[in-house]
Design an enzyme around this catalytic site. Structure first.
Site, mmCIF file in Angstrom:
data_model
loop_
_atom_site.group_PDB
_atom_site.id
_atom_site.type_symbol
_atom_site.label_atom_id
_atom_site.label_comp_id
_atom_site.label_asym_id
_atom_site.label_seq_id
_atom_site.Cartn_x
_atom_site.Cartn_y
_atom_site.Cartn_z
ATOM 1 C CB SER A 1 -0.963 -0.043 1.185
ATOM 2 O OG SER A 1 -1.999 0.898 1.043
ATOM 3 C CG ASP B 1 -4.211 -2.285 0.933
ATOM 4 O OD1 ASP B 1 -3.090 -2.805 1.041
ATOM 5 O OD2 ASP B 1 -4.519 -1.222 1.500
#
Length: 345
Positions: A45, A207
């Site tokens: 991320s 993610d």
């Protein structure tokens, strides 16, 4: 010859954390100023964003301090931007976007910002980040200076890019670095997921923090040999502590808490038992929400300074043996070209 002249190496693993990722850079620069370079960098991320920039700038032989200006130029509010109608309708508009597209926000700004920034220093595809691994235990398909993590909802697996592109019929060297980072930062429901076409259909990537927000073991040797240099992690949280326990009630509360659990330190007991905290820099980010993309300059500076301070504390705690001479790595192609350009005619 000083340690700085000899060169110190440490692989880095950077945790995800949305806007809090600014703190990662502060810690990285503190290590760099102590004479360290980073042969391999991994992240998830926000950690993937910083990792990509660090790997690219090192490859080009650039001063990592230039990244301070790069992150300062980021318009964080644009991460949460959307069409006029969606902005006008607020949370209702966001909810409709989630139902129709799988995420409240497009995530396009990441591509618009990061892609050109990487290309400016000569990095476009993963072919630009290949490295030798003399004396290491990496397989040929793993010899890259950058690894980012995404979660494959379709196959229900953690994806390590570029290592796992072959699993999807893709040639790693041909894939855009920015596309991998875009997949890694697709916070579920907040950003639209990435849909990747394969020979048998389409997979959905979100993610990497859903499955591994802090993949600290990614560079650990697999052959039982002693590491050539350490792997250090940077976490966007203070030292582990025990908060008061409280129950979770209701279906909605259970659903939200399940998502928070998946994207938080769910494996911290195991990591603590394995001594991971001893090689982890803990950056305090108390009171800052990962998806608060409206943070001002004062908060950004606080995050950066917190990273700096965490890096200083970590280095001060390192034993003297951490400064032993470490063999030099062969130059990466980009760094070699930069050095050649710098030679007098």
């Amino acid at each position: 010859m000083t340690d700085r002249e000899q060169g110190r190496h440490a692989d880095l693993v950077l945790e995800g954390g949305g806007v809090k990722g600014i703190g990662l850079l502060g810690a990285v620069l503190e290590l760099a100023e102590a004479g360290y370079s980073f042969p391999r960098v991994a992240g998830t991320s926000a950690g993937a964003i910083v990792a990509a920039l660090v790997a690219a700038y090192q490859r080009a032989g650039r001063d990592l301090h230039e990244l301070e200006d790069v992150l300062h130029r980021v318009d964080y509010r644009r991460f949460a931007s959307g069409p006029l109608l969606q902005r006008a309708t607020g949370r209702v508009g966001d909810a409709v976007a989630v139902l129709l597209r799988g995420g409240a926000h497009s995530g396009d700004y990441l591509t618009d910002f990061l892609g050109p920034e990487l290309e400016r220093v000569g990095v476009r595809t993963f072919a630009d980040l290949t490295i030798p691994d003399d004396g290491g235990s990496l397989e040929p398909h793993q010899r890259y200076s950058l690894v980012v993590h995404a979660s494959d909802l379709s196959r229900r697996v953690l994806v390590r890019l570029p290592w796992d592109y072959a699993q999807y019929g893709r040639v790693a060297d041909d894939e855009l670095v920015v596309d991998a980072v875009r997949a890694s930062m697709s916070i579920p429901f907040y950003f639209r997921p990435v849909q990747l076409t394969t020979a048998t259909g389409t997979v959905t990537w979100v993610d990497g923090g859903l499955l591994s927000n802090f993949p600290i073991t990614v560079f650990d040797r697999t052959d039982g040999a002693r590491p050539r240099w350490p792997t250090w992690g940077v976490k966007l949280s203070g030292e582990p502590s025990h908060a008061p326990d409280h129950p979770v009630h209701g279906v909605a509360g259970m659903a939200v808490t399940c998502l928070k659990t998946l994207t938080s330190d769910w494996n911290r007991y195991r990591l603590t038992a394995e001594g991971v905290n001893q090689r982890t820099i803990h950056v305090s980010t108390d009171g800052i929400v990962a998806t608060d993309f409206g943070i001002g300059e004062a908060t950004q500076r606080r995050l950066y300074d917190s990273g700096r301070e965490a890096g200083r504390r970590f280095l001060a705690a390192q034993p003297a043996t951490a400064a032993v001479e470490i063999p030099r790595l062969p130059r990466q192609r980009g760094a070699l070209r930069a050095a050649e350009r710098a030679k007098p005619a």
